[in-house]
Design an enzyme around this catalytic site. Structure first.
Site: not given
Ligand code: ASP
Length: 321
Positions: A181, A209, A233
């Site tokens: 991300t 989702r 995260g």
């Molecule tokens: N926070 C993002 C999510 O849950 C994933 C990530 O940060 O890599 O979609």
């Protein structure tokens, strides 16, 4: 009167091993994206424009789990989320579960500009993007061989396997791409703050989702009274902890300085829920905080008149550019 600008970005957090092959290429990609936003701030542009330009650069970089290079969901498709927020007006815009918008962060900004809603999902968001002249692509545009390998390992013969952070999926998939991300925060020369976050979500996530990235107060937030923040995260934990708002509240109501507010939010609000990840944040004085509780977090930052820096692990190995 003008104030010095500052900018920080992240390229995701997770289980990252030191000394992986190709690390230099990731530092360079972080530097390039930072330079895109920094050039605008240097010219006196608004923080919102700077964070959007930074995140577009990261979305266009296939190494990252946002835009092209996004991870696959349980159906083997890409569904993308993005959010932006302007600290001066506290206006926000976000899109979620979009499948065809090449740069979701640009669509999020169009939602903000429209001012009629904050979060648009799926086809409605894609319709707005088309009306505003944004580029639409086939879902296959976002695919890379690395992401498919991660997806196959994550499923390991069980389609219902738990969703994985991008970096954790890479650890499983030998040779898979490592980044996640993306997000950026900035303070402009007028002293205003802004934040933007964009993601493909978690590998093997359920269709439909939506994670924390487009959720105001969870994965994206900006308020000139406290800070601008972009998180990365395990999204469900960030949503349940109202993580970005938790940092804001510690600052606004508890008078905590940014560094402490950000660290304590991770330790006291995220971690007890089992959450893993980190954030980049900037306050109205231009101070930057980048705490994480994962093995590493890809990040880059710069202040006016100083060299840009990038890091993956401890600050000690930060590279200047
Ligand atoms: N926070 C993002 C999510 O849950 C994933 C990530 O940060 O890599 O979609």
């Amino acid at each position: 009167m003008t104030t010095p600008y500052s900018i920080a970005l992240h390229g995701g957090a997770g289980t990252i091993a030191r000394g992986q092959r190709g690390e230099a290429a990731y530092h360079e990609a972080l530097q390039r994206a930072l330079a895109a936003g920094r050039a605008l701030l240097e010219d006196g542009a608004a923080a919102l424009d700077a964070v959007v330009a930074t995140v577009v650069a990261l979305e266009n970089e296939p190494l990252f789990n946002a835009g092209q290079g996004a991870v696959l969901n349980a159906d083997g498709a890409h569904e993308l989320d993005a959010g932006v927020m302007d600290g001066a007006s506290r206006a926000a815009g976000a899109v979620a579960a979009v499948r065809r918008i090449r740069n979701p962060v640009l669509a999020a900004r169009e939602v903000l500009r429209g001012g009629r809603c904050v979060l648009l999902v799926g086809e409605g968001a894609e319709r707005l993007a088309r009306e505003r002249g944004l580029e639409l692509v086939d879902n296959a545009f976002f695919a890379t061989a690395h992401r498919r390998a991660q997806w196959e390992v994550a499923r390991a013969g069980q389609p219902g396997a738990a969703p994985l952070l991008d970096h954790d999926g890479r650890m499983l998939a030998e040779g898979g791409s490592r980044l996640g991300t993306v997000g950026a925060v900035a303070r402009d020369r007028q002293g205003h703050l802004a934040a933007a976050t964009s993601t493909g979500g978690m590998t093997n996530k359920a269709a439909g989702r939506v994670g924390d990235s487009p959720i105001v107060g969870a994965g994206v937030f900006a308020d000139d009274r406290s800070c601008a923040l972009s998180a990365t995260g395990t999204g469900e934990h960030f949503i349940r902890a109202c993580l970005a708002h938790d940092v804001h509240a510690r600052m606004l109501y508890g008078a905590a300085p940014l560094e402490r507010a950000a660290r304590e939010a991770i330790e006291q609000s995220l971690q007890p829920l089992g959450g893993v990840g980190g954030l980049v944040a900037i306050d109205r004085e231009g101070r930057i905080a980048m705490p994480y509780n994962s093995a590493g977090m890809y990040r880059a930052w710069a202040r006016q008149g100083e060299a840009a820096r990038t890091a993956i692990f401890g600050i000690d190995e930060a590279a200047a550019g």
